[in-house]
Design a protein around this motif. Structure first.
Motif, PDB file in Angstrom:
ATOM      1  N   TRP A  58      17.836  -0.201  19.788  1.00 13.99           N
ATOM      2  CA  TRP A  58      18.207  -1.107  18.707  1.00 13.99           C
ATOM      3  C   TRP A  58      17.524  -2.464  18.868  1.00 13.99           C
ATOM      4  O   TRP A  58      17.123  -3.077  17.875  1.00 13.99           O
ATOM      5  CB  TRP A  58      19.716  -1.273  18.669  1.00 13.99           C
ATOM      6  N   LYS A  59      17.367  -2.913  20.096  1.00 12.39           N
ATOM      7  CA  LYS A  59      16.692  -4.188  20.328  1.00 12.39           C
ATOM      8  C   LYS A  59      15.244  -4.125  19.871  1.00 12.39           C
ATOM      9  O   LYS A  59      14.731  -5.081  19.254  1.00 12.39           O
ATOM     10  CB  LYS A  59      16.757  -4.545  21.817  1.00 12.39           C
ATOM     11  N   ARG A  71      15.027  -3.771  15.875  1.00 12.68           N
ATOM     12  CA  ARG A  71      15.272  -5.000  15.120  1.00 12.68           C
ATOM     13  C   ARG A  71      14.030  -5.857  14.981  1.00 12.68           C
ATOM     14  O   ARG A  71      13.975  -6.736  14.117  1.00 12.68           O
ATOM     15  CB  ARG A  71      16.381  -5.816  15.780  1.00 12.68           C
ATOM     16  N   LEU A 131      14.098  -2.703   9.209  1.00 12.33           N
ATOM     17  CA  LEU A 131      15.409  -3.252   8.873  1.00 12.33           C
ATOM     18  C   LEU A 131      15.653  -3.222   7.368  1.00 12.33           C
ATOM     19  O   LEU A 131      16.762  -2.938   6.909  1.00 12.33           O
ATOM     20  CB  LEU A 131      15.525  -4.685   9.398  1.00 12.33           C
TER      21      LEU A 131
END
Length: 319
Positions: free
Chosen positions: A42-43, A46, A52
């Motif tokens: 997820w890091k 993003r 996104l």
């Protein structure tokens, strides 16, 4: 003097005594590693602005589709209880106008998103499942089996996918299951090629030889060693195929090969064509379903490219 011996208390049968008191169990360590992997994914995800945007658009469409029975009701496609007049232009009462039967097009568009998303997801899952099974087995067994499977894959690759899907949808009964099957069994070759190449790369590593030397069978090698290593590729390929599946479903429905009893975005385009909206200039009948198909396909593509970039940074996909 008698030598004193200290005995280690035996633990439960089949378990090794832990090195330290209170040490986490293997399952707890595995859960901790999975949570750390998800957090890292997820890091990295993003950082991709396009990904996104695609995820936000997909989240909105999924929420709209799931809440459709509450927002528009299940009788929105009823012809006998149509609330308006045929082909009314957009107004305060009908923001997107009405169709040829006087039904609210906004409600039909929301209800049709359920079918389009469901068919896209199921068809992509079937396609990736077939491609993954053929790719892994062809890369593992090789020999005559791999030769036959790859020649079949090449035949599907050179044949027009849409033509094969149209043939299957024509000879079978007109239903959503037929559409899912027609799309799934004609779009798997690309996945099979990619998974086979990854399988060959995984099976050339030393730990596979050690597993075979320790007595690991074919199922053990493929399920415990090969499959976890090809899953990131399968996941990225799934997100990319969903957009193609949604477009294929819309195309088949537009050609009149879909289920006439359900509302989908492709079916709305087919109804608009039959009603003569192109020649009469009734743009509100044509534009919203087309925009919905394009936005959802673009959102899945953006998510797929972002996932592919995170799982394989060497691809160098732009952000």
């Amino acid at each position: 003097m008698t030598a004193e011996t200290t005995e280690t208390p035996a633990g439960p049968p089949g378990k090794e005594p832990s090195g330290k008191p209170g040490a986490p169990s293997p399952r707890a360590l595995a859960r901790r590693r999975r949570r750390a992997s998800v957090a890292r994914f997820w890091k990295e995800y993003r950082r991709h602005r396009a990904g996104l945007f695609g995820l936000a658009a997909l989240t909105m469409f999924v929420l709209v589709a799931l809440t459709a029975p509450l927002t528009v009701g299940s009788d929105v496609d009823s012809v006998t209880d149509a609330p308006g007049q045929p082909l009314e232009s957009p107004s305060g009462r009908f923001p997107l106008g009405t169709d040829q039967f006087g039904r609210n097009l906004l409600g039909l568009l929301i209800w049709g998103s359920r079918v389009s998303l469901l068919v896209g997801l199921l068809a992509a899952a079937l396609s990736v499942a077939i491609g993954a099974v053929i790719g892994i087995t062809a890369g593992h067994f090789r020999g005559w089996y791999a030769t036959v499977m790859m020649r079949i894959t090449d035949w599907f690759l050179v044949m027009p996918t849409l033509v094969l899907a149209i043939v299957l949808a024509t000879v079978m009964s007109r239903s959503l299951a037929t559409i899912v099957l027609a799309i799934g069994v004609t779009t798997w070759p690309t996945t099979a090629r990619l998974v086979r190449a990854q399988t060959l790369a995984v099976e050339s590593r030393p730990y596979i030889e050690r597993a075979k030397a320790l007595g690991g069978g074919h199922w053990h090698i493929m399920s415990r060693h090969v499959l976890p290593n090809v899953m990131p590729l399968v996941l990225a390929q799934t997100t990319l195929i969903i957009s193609s599946a949604i477009l294929a479903e819309a195309t088949l429905a537009f050609l009149g090969l879909g289920d006439p009893t359900v509302v989908s975005w492709g079916g709305l385009l087919q109804d608009a064509r039959e009603a003569g909206s192109v020649s009469s200039g009734d743009w509100w009948y044509l534009v919203p379903p087309g925009v919905g198909i394009a936005v959802v396909a673009l959102a899945f593509t953006l998510c797929g490219r972002a996932v592919e970039a995170v799982l394989n940074p060497r691809l160098g996909v732009s952000r």
